[in-house]
Design a protein around this motif. Structure first.
Motif, PDB file in Angstrom:
ATOM      1  N   VAL B  96       0.842  -1.207   0.000  1.00 58.17           N
ATOM      2  CA  VAL B  96       0.000   0.000   0.000  1.00 58.17           C
ATOM      3  C   VAL B  96       0.870   1.248   0.000  1.00 58.17           C
ATOM      4  O   VAL B  96       0.717   2.136  -0.850  1.00 58.17           O
ATOM      5  CB  VAL B  96      -0.930   0.007   1.230  1.00 58.17           C
ATOM      6  N   TYR B  97       1.789   1.333   0.959  1.00 57.78           N
ATOM      7  CA  TYR B  97       2.557   2.584   1.099  1.00 57.78           C
ATOM      8  C   TYR B  97       3.590   2.753   0.000  1.00 57.78           C
ATOM      9  O   TYR B  97       4.055   3.864  -0.234  1.00 57.78           O
ATOM     10  CB  TYR B  97       3.200   2.646   2.485  1.00 57.78           C
ATOM     11  N   SER B  98       3.974   1.662  -0.664  1.00 61.19           N
ATOM     12  CA  SER B  98       4.885   1.825  -1.790  1.00 61.19           C
ATOM     13  C   SER B  98       4.114   2.106  -3.078  1.00 61.19           C
ATOM     14  O   SER B  98       4.718   2.247  -4.144  1.00 61.19           O
ATOM     15  CB  SER B  98       5.762   0.581  -1.955  1.00 61.19           C
ATOM     16  N   GLY B  99       2.793   2.189  -2.974  1.00 63.99           N
ATOM     17  CA  GLY B  99       1.982   2.547  -4.135  1.00 63.99           C
ATOM     18  C   GLY B  99       1.877   1.420  -5.142  1.00 63.99           C
ATOM     19  O   GLY B  99       1.719   1.666  -6.340  1.00 63.99           O
TER      20      GLY B  99
END
Lengths: 387, 142
Positions: B96-99
């Motif tokens: 999620v946070y790395s897109g």
């Protein structure tokens, strides 16, 4: 406020306002998540560390981020992440990334925009504290060198493909302009009329590499939890970007190659990971590696150890940088208490030898006067969360 | 003799029921219109990791997850992903946070999962053994 991206936060907030009704209608289409944290940090002497710790102790180390993913049409995703924070460099508002991605299949996705650099283990989760055992990242990432590529402006392809027998390969190929984490450096801004000695001010600079191409390969092995990989990035036009947005020549090089090799193994409560970095340029190389291991002793208690080694390699004729400022050896110990899977209180201690990453603002002047402290102890404590 | 025969029949019936449900603590369910009758453990894991995104007929796979703290998710994670639920959550946070990807939608109960599976032809979910499976189809995991 650092960098000229204050409009980025406003844009994301606007996007969230637009997205909110959609989220209420369908959580399958919009995802909103976040992270943040706060830390108190101090050093044992006048050396500062990680733009977070000083001898007086710093309380103003905090950050918060919001991550938005939306799928406005079939096969197309929009992803953005906004970041707010403060440390010794001041307040910062930034868009970590904002890009559109078209998915043909898991094996072939095309992305364009501002995209996180697929470099080391932590470069794509740079700001998320609950995904690492220490409050701060290894100093090759977060220290004052500013050499780890953070994001690229351009386009890339990415994907993953099973190779059979539970082997899997992931890949990235990208090009455009590479943006690095900003760093601060003193600059002579005049002379003291009473002493005739120069006076300094701190300036913030950021490396920018254009004519950039890069690729990453990641391999997941059949041994569950074991994966390894490598990234190579070449930039043919490396310059320094000033706060005003101007690109000016960088003394060390006009082109550079960045190399990363990584391996990690995670099984249950235990994890061990290691990375090697090389920033290879015409007039200076920086080479670094670290190993980090962590273990959850109970559901709440975790301990971690980290060793990091960094060296600045200069030509024999280059003598403007004193030897203590050319290396760093760091030993870190962390004790963490997980209140739940997404909230953790951390207490970290480091012992550093060398001044490549732990140094006062005017380190060269201190070295010449014989007052530069060669070793530094760092204490950091705080909490981090994600949701 | 009749009592012994009855006991034997009951024992065999229980054994047969257990053989039809190799997982313990959860059942994998799909929409009633889905022709799949069995899937490998690895395939189910890859569907929930969004690495298999299409059913054999080309329709989209729509996995649906349960609450991070639920017992059934922990059991499912250990048996299908062969990792605990916290490790799977960390995997998704990284993506999620790395897109790179977003996790499957999360439902708060077996009933909500079943509603989702009933109303989405490509859905795949899991529910606890105790859940009533009306209107969905159980898939054997081998």
């Amino acid at each position: 406020m650092q960098r000229g991206h204050s409009c980025g936060g406003a844009l994301l907030v606007a996007a969230l306002i637009v997205a909110a009704p959609a989220a209420a209608q369908s959580t399958d289409q919009v995802s909103l998540q976040g992270f943040g944290g706060w830390a108190y940090a101090r050093t044992s002497d006048e050396n500062t560390w990680a733009y977070a710790a000083t001898q007086q102790g710093e309380w103003a180390n905090y950050d918060f981020g919001l991550n938005l993913a939306a799928r406005p049409i079939d096969k197309v995703a929009i992803r953005a992440q906004a970041f707010w924070g403060e440390n010794l460099r001041g307040q910062k508002v930034d868009l970590d990334y904002v890009f559109a991605e078209w998915t043909k299949s898991p094996a072939f996705k095309v992305r364009g925009g501002k995209v996180l650099a697929p470099f080391g283990l932590y470069s794509e989760i740079y700001d998320v504290g609950t995904l690492r055992p220490f409050l701060y990242l290894p100093q090759i990432y977060q220290g004052r060198l500013g050499l780890v590529p953070k994001s690229y402006l351009g386009a890339g392809i990415t994907g993953s493909h099973p190779l059979g027998s539970e082997w899997e390969v992931g890949y990235d190929l990208f090009g455009g302009e590479m943006i690095f984490e900003p760093f601060q450096t003193p600059r002579i801004n005049g002379f003291d009329p009473s002493t005739g000695l120069p006076t300094f001010e701190t300036q913030e600079l950021q490396l920018s590499g254009r004519q950039m191409v890069g690729g990453r390969i990641l391999v997941a092995s059949p041994i569950r939890g074991l994966d390894f990989g490598s990234t190579v990035i070449y930039a043919g036009d490396v310059k320094v970007r000033t706060p005003e947005g101007e690109r000016i020549p960088y003394y060390a090089t006009d082109d550079a190659t960045l190399v990363n090799a990584r391996v990690q193994y995670q099984k249950g409560p235990f994890a061990v990971r290691g990375e090697w970095f090389g920033a290879l340029a015409r007039d200076a190389d920086v080479k670094s590696w670290y190993v980090e291991t962590s273990c959850k002793l109970t559901r709440h208690l975790q301990v971690a150890f980290q060793y990091e080694k960094m060296d600045l390699d200069l030509p024999p004729t280059e003598d403007s940088i004193p030897p203590p400022l050319q290396y760093s050896r760091s030993y870190g110990l962390a004790v963490n208490w997980w209140l739940g899977p997404a909230v953790v209180v951390k207490v970290d201690g480091y012992h550093l030898d060398g001044n490549l990453v732990a140094r006062p603002e005017l380190a060269v002047a201190d070295y010449l006067q014989g007052t530069l402290e060669g070793t530094t102890n760092v204490f950091v404590s705080g909490l981090q969360f994600s949701f | 003799m009749k009592r012994a025969f009855t006991a034997l029949v009951l024992t065999l019936a229980v054994a047969a029921a257990n053989a039809a449900a190799p997982q313990s603590g959860f059942r994998v369910v799909v929409n009633a219109s889905n022709p799949a009758t069995s899937l490998t453990r690895a395939s189910v894991a890859r569907m929930f990791m969004k690495k298999i995104t299409e059913w054999p007929d080309g329709s989209d796979v729509a996995p649906v997850d349960q609450e991070r703290t639920s017992e059934v998710r922990d059991t499912f994670s250990r048996e299908i992903h062969q990792r605990d639920a916290d490790a799977v959550s960390a995997y998704w946070q990284t993506l999620v946070y790395s897109g790179r990807e977003t996790p499957p939608p999360i439902k708060r109960s077996d009933a909500e999962v079943l509603d989702y599976v009933r109303s989405n032809p490509g859905a795949i979910g899991y529910v606890s053994d105790a859940a009533s499976l009306d209107g969905v189809k159980t898939v054997a995991v081998r």
